[in-house]
Design a protein around this motif. Structure first.
Motif, PDB file in Angstrom:
ATOM      1  N   ILE A  16      16.868 -38.954  14.584  1.00 46.88           N
ATOM      2  CA  ILE A  16      16.921 -39.500  13.231  1.00 46.88           C
ATOM      3  C   ILE A  16      18.085 -40.475  13.149  1.00 46.88           C
ATOM      4  O   ILE A  16      19.193 -40.164  13.579  1.00 46.88           O
ATOM      5  CB  ILE A  16      17.127 -38.381  12.186  1.00 46.88           C
ATOM      6  N   THR A  17      17.806 -41.659  12.614  1.00 43.93           N
ATOM      7  CA  THR A  17      18.859 -42.618  12.314  1.00 43.93           C
ATOM      8  C   THR A  17      18.718 -43.029  10.855  1.00 43.93           C
ATOM      9  O   THR A  17      17.803 -42.593  10.160  1.00 43.93           O
ATOM     10  CB  THR A  17      18.785 -43.871  13.215  1.00 43.93           C
ATOM     11  N   LYS A  18      19.592 -43.882  10.422  1.00 46.85           N
ATOM     12  CA  LYS A  18      19.558 -44.320   9.030  1.00 46.85           C
ATOM     13  C   LYS A  18      18.243 -45.019   8.680  1.00 46.85           C
ATOM     14  O   LYS A  18      17.715 -44.852   7.596  1.00 46.85           O
ATOM     15  CB  LYS A  18      20.739 -45.244   8.753  1.00 46.85           C
ATOM     16  N   ASN A  19      17.685 -45.795   9.616  1.00 49.67           N
ATOM     17  CA  ASN A  19      16.492 -46.590   9.325  1.00 49.67           C
ATOM     18  C   ASN A  19      15.197 -46.054   9.919  1.00 49.67           C
ATOM     19  O   ASN A  19      14.121 -46.453   9.489  1.00 49.67           O
ATOM     20  CB  ASN A  19      16.673 -48.028   9.809  1.00 49.67           C
TER      21      ASN A  19
ATOM     22  N   GLY B 295      19.838 -39.864  24.080  1.00 44.53           N
ATOM     23  CA  GLY B 295      21.133 -39.915  23.414  1.00 44.53           C
ATOM     24  C   GLY B 295      21.100 -39.316  22.022  1.00 44.53           C
ATOM     25  O   GLY B 295      20.054 -39.032  21.452  1.00 44.53           O
ATOM     26  N   SER B 296      22.278 -39.113  21.493  1.00 41.41           N
ATOM     27  CA  SER B 296      22.385 -38.577  20.145  1.00 41.41           C
ATOM     28  C   SER B 296      22.413 -39.727  19.151  1.00 41.41           C
ATOM     29  O   SER B 296      22.580 -40.882  19.521  1.00 41.41           O
ATOM     30  CB  SER B 296      23.650 -37.736  20.004  1.00 41.41           C
ATOM     31  N   SER B 297      22.262 -39.401  17.909  1.00 41.01           N
ATOM     32  CA  SER B 297      22.291 -40.430  16.877  1.00 41.01           C
ATOM     33  C   SER B 297      23.166 -39.968  15.728  1.00 41.01           C
ATOM     34  O   SER B 297      23.317 -38.785  15.479  1.00 41.01           O
ATOM     35  CB  SER B 297      20.879 -40.726  16.376  1.00 41.01           C
ATOM     36  N   GLU B 298      23.731 -40.934  15.060  1.00 40.51           N
ATOM     37  CA  GLU B 298      24.477 -40.652  13.842  1.00 40.51           C
ATOM     38  C   GLU B 298      23.577 -41.082  12.700  1.00 40.51           C
ATOM     39  O   GLU B 298      22.981 -42.131  12.735  1.00 40.51           O
ATOM     40  CB  GLU B 298      25.776 -41.454  13.814  1.00 40.51           C
ATOM     41  N   CYS B 299      23.486 -40.263  11.711  1.00 44.79           N
ATOM     42  CA  CYS B 299      22.527 -40.582  10.657  1.00 44.79           C
ATOM     43  C   CYS B 299      23.213 -40.910   9.359  1.00 44.79           C
ATOM     44  O   CYS B 299      23.921 -41.878   9.251  1.00 44.79           O
ATOM     45  CB  CYS B 299      21.523 -39.447  10.498  1.00 44.79           C
ATOM     46  N   CYS B 300      23.094 -40.085   8.465  1.00 46.45           N
ATOM     47  CA  CYS B 300      23.229 -40.513   7.093  1.00 46.45           C
ATOM     48  C   CYS B 300      23.626 -39.382   6.172  1.00 46.45           C
ATOM     49  O   CYS B 300      22.926 -39.100   5.207  1.00 46.45           O
ATOM     50  CB  CYS B 300      21.898 -41.082   6.673  1.00 46.45           C
ATOM     51  N   GLU B 301      24.690 -38.719   6.533  1.00 43.12           N
ATOM     52  CA  GLU B 301      25.142 -37.596   5.731  1.00 43.12           C
ATOM     53  C   GLU B 301      25.293 -38.013   4.275  1.00 43.12           C
ATOM     54  O   GLU B 301      25.905 -39.030   3.959  1.00 43.12           O
ATOM     55  CB  GLU B 301      26.485 -37.087   6.270  1.00 43.12           C
ATOM     56  N   LYS B 302      24.702 -37.239   3.394  1.00 42.99           N
ATOM     57  CA  LYS B 302      24.753 -37.431   1.938  1.00 42.99           C
ATOM     58  C   LYS B 302      23.933 -38.625   1.450  1.00 42.99           C
ATOM     59  O   LYS B 302      23.866 -38.866   0.266  1.00 42.99           O
ATOM     60  CB  LYS B 302      26.199 -37.571   1.432  1.00 42.99           C
TER      61      LYS B 302
ATOM     62  N   ILE C 127      18.101 -36.602   2.431  1.00 44.72           N
ATOM     63  CA  ILE C 127      17.873 -35.175   2.640  1.00 44.72           C
ATOM     64  C   ILE C 127      17.488 -34.951   4.097  1.00 44.72           C
ATOM     65  O   ILE C 127      17.964 -34.024   4.741  1.00 44.72           O
ATOM     66  CB  ILE C 127      16.771 -34.653   1.690  1.00 44.72           C
ATOM     67  N   LEU C 128      16.600 -35.814   4.629  1.00 48.98           N
ATOM     68  CA  LEU C 128      16.163 -35.707   6.022  1.00 48.98           C
ATOM     69  C   LEU C 128      17.255 -36.279   6.916  1.00 48.98           C
ATOM     70  O   LEU C 128      17.385 -37.487   7.076  1.00 48.98           O
ATOM     71  CB  LEU C 128      14.847 -36.464   6.225  1.00 48.98           C
ATOM     72  N   ASP C 129      18.059 -35.376   7.502  1.00 48.11           N
ATOM     73  CA  ASP C 129      19.157 -35.802   8.358  1.00 48.11           C
ATOM     74  C   ASP C 129      19.096 -35.048   9.686  1.00 48.11           C
ATOM     75  O   ASP C 129      18.068 -34.445  10.003  1.00 48.11           O
ATOM     76  CB  ASP C 129      20.506 -35.619   7.651  1.00 48.11           C
TER      77      ASP C 129
END
Length: 141
Positions: A112-115, A75-82, A85-87
């Motif tokens: 990549i996820t937020k955590n 699956g895809s992940s939503e990360c942490c725009e802004k 740097i590693l997104d």
């Protein structure tokens, strides 16, 4: 209904989520312990597993990294725009990570996820909490 609200609010925070329940996982802790077992339950701050038929609750804060099958990172992940740097733009990039204990891990970023960050090494996936990374050397695609 409450669980649906909980899941949508937590989306994109952790790779290890409810989808890992019933799957095999290796967990390496910051104190050097290696735990191998089946994931029973996943919460925001803890992971419940059966290790050698014994129920174990692992604090996420104590996890150095985890190992699963590469196909488990689906699956895809939503990360942490802004926020970082590693997104998501780094998916597919080869990296070397230095962990807080001095250990180095290399591989290709696949999720990549937020955590957490998912790294492919052959047919296995390493899931590394961002809080356990000292620095990252970025390679090419």
């Amino acid at each position: 209904m409450d669980s649906q609200i909980y899941q949508s609010r937590r989306k994109g925070y952790s790779i290890i989520d409810h989808r890992f329940e019933g799957r095999s996982l290796e967990v390496y802790t910051i104190d050097g312990e290696k735990l191998i077992g089946l994931v029973d339950e996943v919460a925001a701050h803890e992971i419940g597993m059966y290790v050698e038929n014994n129920p174990i609750i692992i604090e996420r804060a104590s996890i150095l990294y985890m190992v699963s099958g590469l196909s488990d990172l689906h699956g895809s992940s939503e990360c942490c725009e802004k926020e970082y740097i590693l997104d998501e733009d780094f998916i597919g990039v080869d990296v070397e990570l230095r962990l807080i204990n001095g250990q180095e891990i290399g591989g290709r970023i696949v999720k990549i996820t937020k955590n957490e960050i998912g790294i492919a090494q052959g047919n296995r996936a390493l899931i590394i909490p961002r809080s356990k990374i000292s620095f990252i050397r970025v390679g090419g695609r």
